[in-house]
Scaffold this active site. Structure first.
Site, PDB file in Angstrom:
ATOM      1  N   TYR A  46       1.219   2.099   9.255  1.00  0.00           N
ATOM      2  CA  TYR A  46       1.860   1.188   8.293  1.00  0.00           C
ATOM      3  C   TYR A  46       3.303   0.892   8.718  1.00  0.00           C
ATOM      4  CZ  TYR A  46       3.517  -0.479   3.686  1.00  0.00           C
ATOM      5  OH  TYR A  46       4.063  -1.207   2.649  1.00  0.00           O
ATOM      6  N   LYS A  56       5.163  -2.745   9.418  1.00  0.00           N
ATOM      7  CA  LYS A  56       6.288  -3.267   8.627  1.00  0.00           C
ATOM      8  C   LYS A  56       7.546  -3.421   9.484  1.00  0.00           C
ATOM      9  CE  LYS A  56       3.969  -3.886   4.822  1.00  0.00           C
ATOM     10  NZ  LYS A  56       3.716  -5.248   4.309  1.00  0.00           N
TER      11      LYS A  56
END
Ligand SMILES: NC(=O)c1ccc[n+]([C@@H]2O[C@H](COP(=O)([O-])OP(=O)(O)OC[C@H]3O[C@@H](n4cnc5c(N)ncnc54)[C@H](OP(=O)(O)O)[C@@H]3O)[C@@H](O)[C@H]2O)c1
Length: 225
Positions: free
Chosen positions: A148, A152
């Protein structure tokens, strides 16, 4: 009336932003992958809004979604690349290739496909703001969420480069929404998620903040109030 397009509007932040923008007299288009949730939101918002089943990492889905939205509502004034997934907590070396790919596909490749489908029409019209949802984990890191974080941090770079490519009356910004009690947070924080704000409360201040973004914000890495 202004038009906001929200990817991932069937749950969490996307759902509450859809409701918030409708209450402020915007036309909302959006998508999710869950048929039942898409139908429920379509019924709730009414026929002038357009909610589709569209997987943002499926090229054919995105093409059909864009074709319908651009031919009925025209290009969005505000394009919110909100849809994302997070990996189940695990150190990087225990993350399966399938889980790693899914996070990359939705969080990065999906944002690219949506930008590719809608930004040309925004450029032709000569206005619009693209908001790519980042995270605190797009600017810092924690153990257990390396896939993740990868995406991002990637969103921050993608958005910076995009902001340098857009013509002068358009803008691209990366937005860290804060920490909010959604399904995504519960997957990562478990029961600890309930000590964070409810998405409906978050949207009360986030929607007016998003509504006020404009060309002067191009290239900024922002945090929702
Ligand atoms: N919650 C937080 O604390 C937090 C913190 C930092 C950043 N963020 C970011 O904020 C955004 C919203 O997060 P959230 O917490 O609201 O997440 P969430 O509750 O898990 O909701 C995610 C939304 O994305 C949709 N979605 C997932 N995969 C999709 C796909 N392939 N195609 C289309 N839609 C898809 C889901 O719809 P379906 O189920 O219908 O597919 C759902 O509507 C994300 O970008 C997230 O990374 C959240």
């Amino acid at each position: 009336m202004k038009h906001v397009l929200i990817t991932g509007c069937t749950r969490g932040l996307g759902l509450e932003m859809a409701r918030g923008f409708v209450s402020r007299n915007w036309i909302v288009s959006g998508c999710g992958t869950n048929y039942g949730a898409v139908d429920a939101l379509s019924d709730e918002l009414g026929p002038q809004h357009r909610i589709h089943r569209c997987d943002v990492c499926d090229l054919d889905h995105v093409a059909a979604f864009a074709n319908d939205i651009l031919s009925t509502l025209g290009p969005p004034d505000l394009l919110l690349n909100n849809a994302a997934v997070i990996n189940p907590n695990a150190p990087l070396w225990e993350v399966s290739p399938e889980d790693f790919s899914r996070v990359i596909d939705v969080n990065l490749k999906g944002v690219h496909l949506i930008c590719r489908a809608f930004i040309p029409a925004m450029i032709t019209r000569g206005s619009g703001v693209v908001v790519n949802f980042s995270s605190g984990w797009g600017r810092s890191t924690s153990p257990g969420v390396a896939p993740y974080c990868t995406t991002k941090w990637g969103i921050e770079g993608m958005t910076q480069a995009l902001s340098q490519e857009l013509p002068s009356r358009l803008a691209a910004v990366a937005l860290n929404p804060g920490i909010i009690d959604t399904d995504m947070l519960r997957l990562t924080f478990g029961g600890g998620a309930s000590s964070y704000p409810d998405p409906a409360d978050w949207a009360v201040t986030a929607v007016p903040f998003l509504e006020n973004l404009g060309p002067n914000d191009n290239g900024k890495a922002l945090t929702a109030p």
